[in-house]
Design an enzyme around this catalytic site. Sequence first.
Site, short mmCIF file in Angstrom:
data_model
loop_
_atom_site.label_atom_id
_atom_site.label_comp_id
_atom_site.label_asym_id
_atom_site.label_seq_id
_atom_site.Cartn_x
_atom_site.Cartn_y
_atom_site.Cartn_z
N GLU A 1 12.21 -20.15 5.97
CA GLU A 1 11.72 -20.85 7.17
C GLU A 1 12.71 -20.76 8.35
O GLU A 1 13.20 -21.78 8.84
CB GLU A 1 11.39 -22.31 6.83
CG GLU A 1 10.26 -22.41 5.80
CD GLU A 1 9.80 -23.85 5.50
OE1 GLU A 1 10.39 -24.80 6.04
OE2 GLU A 1 8.85 -23.99 4.72
N GLU B 1 5.45 -21.59 -1.32
CA GLU B 1 5.54 -23.04 -1.41
C GLU B 1 4.12 -23.58 -1.31
O GLU B 1 3.72 -24.13 -0.29
CB GLU B 1 6.47 -23.63 -0.33
CG GLU B 1 7.93 -23.20 -0.54
CD GLU B 1 8.92 -23.94 0.35
OE1 GLU B 1 8.55 -24.96 0.97
OE2 GLU B 1 10.08 -23.49 0.41
#
Length: 630
Positions: free
Chosen positions: A172, A292
């Site tokens: 991220e 995720e």
Amino acid sequence: MRAVVFFWLLLALNSGSAHYSGGSNVVYHTLPHFWTGVGFCPAGRINHKDISETLASPAVQMNLRQISALPKGAVTHIRIHWLLELVEFLQYSAAGVPIYDFSKFDDFVDNLQELQLAPVLEFMANPGDVFLQNPNRNSFLWEHFAKTTVRHFLARHGAARMSNWRFETWNEPDIHNYNRLNFTAATYMEYVRAIRRGLSNATGHRRRRKKQNYRALRGPAGLFKSHEHHPLCWQLLDVCNRQLSQCPIDILTFHRKGHGEAAEILNGTMELLQEIYQQYPNLRKLPVANDEADPESNWSTPRDYQADVRYAVILLSTVLEHWRAKLAVNGVLSKLESLSHDNAFLSYHPHEFSQRTLLAHFRFNETQPPHSQFVQKPVYAALGMLSKLGNKAADVELVNMDQEHSVQVLRSVSGSGPSAYIAAIFVSPEQAGPQLTSYHHKYTLNMSIANESAFITELLVPQTTDPFYIWQQNGSPAYPNATLRAAMRRAQTPRLYETGPIWEYNSELVLNSASLPLPWAMLLRVCSGSWPKLKQPKNLEIVEVTKGEVFLSWRENSKSTQCLKTYEVWFRERIGAHWQYISKGWHLPYPSFQYAPAEGFSVNGFYKVRGVDLFSATSAYSEIVEYLEM
Ligand SMILES: *[C@@H]1O[C@H](CO)[C@@H](O)[C@H](O)[C@H]1NC(C)=O
Ligand SMILES: *[C@@H]1O[C@H](CO)[C@@H](O)[C@H](O)[C@H]1NC(C)=O
Ligand SMILES: *[C@@H]1O[C@H](CO)[C@@H](O)[C@H](O)[C@H]1NC(C)=O
Ligand SMILES: *[C@@H]1O[C@H](CO)[C@@H](O)[C@H](O)[C@H]1NC(C)=O
Ligand SMILES: *[C@@H]1O[C@H](CO)[C@@H](O)[C@H](O)[C@H]1NC(C)=O
Ligand SMILES: *[C@@H]1O[C@H](CO)[C@@H](O)[C@H](O)[C@H]1NC(C)=O
Ligand SMILES: *[C@@H]1O[C@H](CO)[C@@H](O)[C@H](O)[C@H]1NC(C)=O
Ligand SMILES: *[C@@H]1O[C@H](CO)[C@@H](O)[C@H](O)[C@H]1NC(C)=O
């Protein structure tokens, strides 16, 4: 007609009626077990010292050991943020090239290898701040870091053992918390390209996608919110779309979560991929992975559903729905490569059960020294159930319970003809309307297999296979005593519902869930008598939990455990003493057992383990292992 009537489950044999026709023209597709990744972020500060200490702590190590004690193949990969912080920067060489020390990293990864968990290595670290000291050299430094790291692993583990390791770019990068190097659009692209070169150059080959030891790079592990707020990840896609052959990543990874429901994870994923493919059509060629794929963001927020069967059912639904979407012709999810669940965290007091974890973690501060106790949650059991699916599966079938709610059925097979294995997973909805007709489902087994076969059904049900419920019933103590811990552990495995032989062809299984509280999940397995026999359990290991208490785990042979009913654990205090069957009365479909004999009895002695299959045949015993408390 012979029929065996169970409380809610009926196995009807040779009943000619065909209420349900799903059996006749089922098409099976190769089923990659794409859901076997888990991940977590180590607690504490992000630097070499703290990450090393956290990952080496007994609590984290026991958590990993428990995860690795699922059935073979249930969890294959573990994605741990900041793992490369375990690499220590020593000094620069005379030529200005960093010299790294891998010893902490090796200790940790050697142990993962023993636990048969493959790491997902995110190039996400800043050993000795090297990447901040000379930003204009970062392109060289990242390539060198990736190359040096991979060469080190190759020398230590060999290419074969590393073949299933995964490599990924910085997690991220658009999120401030993670972007600790302050990547800009330009420096981020430089970084990704440098990692790609480093991976390729580690083996001395120029990039060739088909090359056997080509190491794929995954990325950008992005959230992909607006272009404005997440420019780094979108930019990488733009670059790749312009010239796919120069794209540094091979597998497009992203994170999509829901707001508490499985359908939202898939929905969000489909929307994202549609958007990506519309803007960047060339990327349709890349495999994609949601690493995720969780029901809700923020693992540490306590939520009751994460404690009990509901989370198990959400995870199962997530997998089934992704399978359905993957099969859809020309569907946006046809290139789905894998899903990872970010639920390998270590929970903390007072949220032992309710954080997003596979295990409940009790930290016993009042023992000397303090120690950790783990209880497996239903979601842990669910991963074990999924591992029993065969290597081919049909599309998911939906069987209505009422106007809006259905049971999802996934049937799978392995082998064919006389040597066949069938596994089906049934997942109820979380709720149903008041007009609910109980699920009454005739399921044609269509075992075109030899005479002699046997079946087993195992269940996850609220309250029954629900250690959280038992804990709450007993006042949710921070330090559950031995009696309560044993009661919780008796509820931690799927409940053996029914098992027995099937003697005739075209058997039908009738499920009547009238008496089951929602939500529930069931695993049905059917084995032909000629399926490979259970093999000897290997590598029995016994580790201390605390004084007078041990955790045993062992390795399974994957080919032979589909037809496993339960394991038996045997103990004797000394040579010459009688062997005692210490797991008597426990249903142990997974390769572990926690032994905590009553006070006055010792855990010191000899242990051995064997499996029992659906035909009540036993495997050979494992080797005998002696345990002695320090
Ligand atoms: C049963 O399976 C066999 C082989 O897989 C197939 O040929 C047959 O059509 C099936 N029959 C029914 C009733 O499902
Ligand atoms: C990154 O940027 C922030 C503010 O934008 C600044 O406070 C921080 O010092 C920078 N970090 C580095 C490592 O340059
Ligand atoms: C690494 O490989 C790339 C081609 O993939 C090449 O351009 C580059 O010069 C190589 N770097 C080193 C240090 O070998
Ligand atoms: C999927 O997302 C769209 C757009 O956000 C929304 O309209 C739809 O209701 C969602 N469906 C589900 C099942 O969540
Ligand atoms: C995540 O949850 C924890 C615990 O509930 C809370 O303290 C924290 O603020 C949350 N973080 C975010 C980003 O929402
Ligand atoms: C045990 O001690 C740790 C560290 O001081 C603390 O965070 C935790 O809450 C304690 N656990 C219990 C159950 O009190
Ligand atoms: C199945 O069992 C019956 C009766 O036990 C026997 O007559 C028959 O030969 C068996 N068939 C096969 C294919 O094994
Ligand atoms: C153990 O704990 C349970 C629930 O907290 C309690 O009811 C029970 O009496 C305790 N047993 C012993 C032996 O202390």
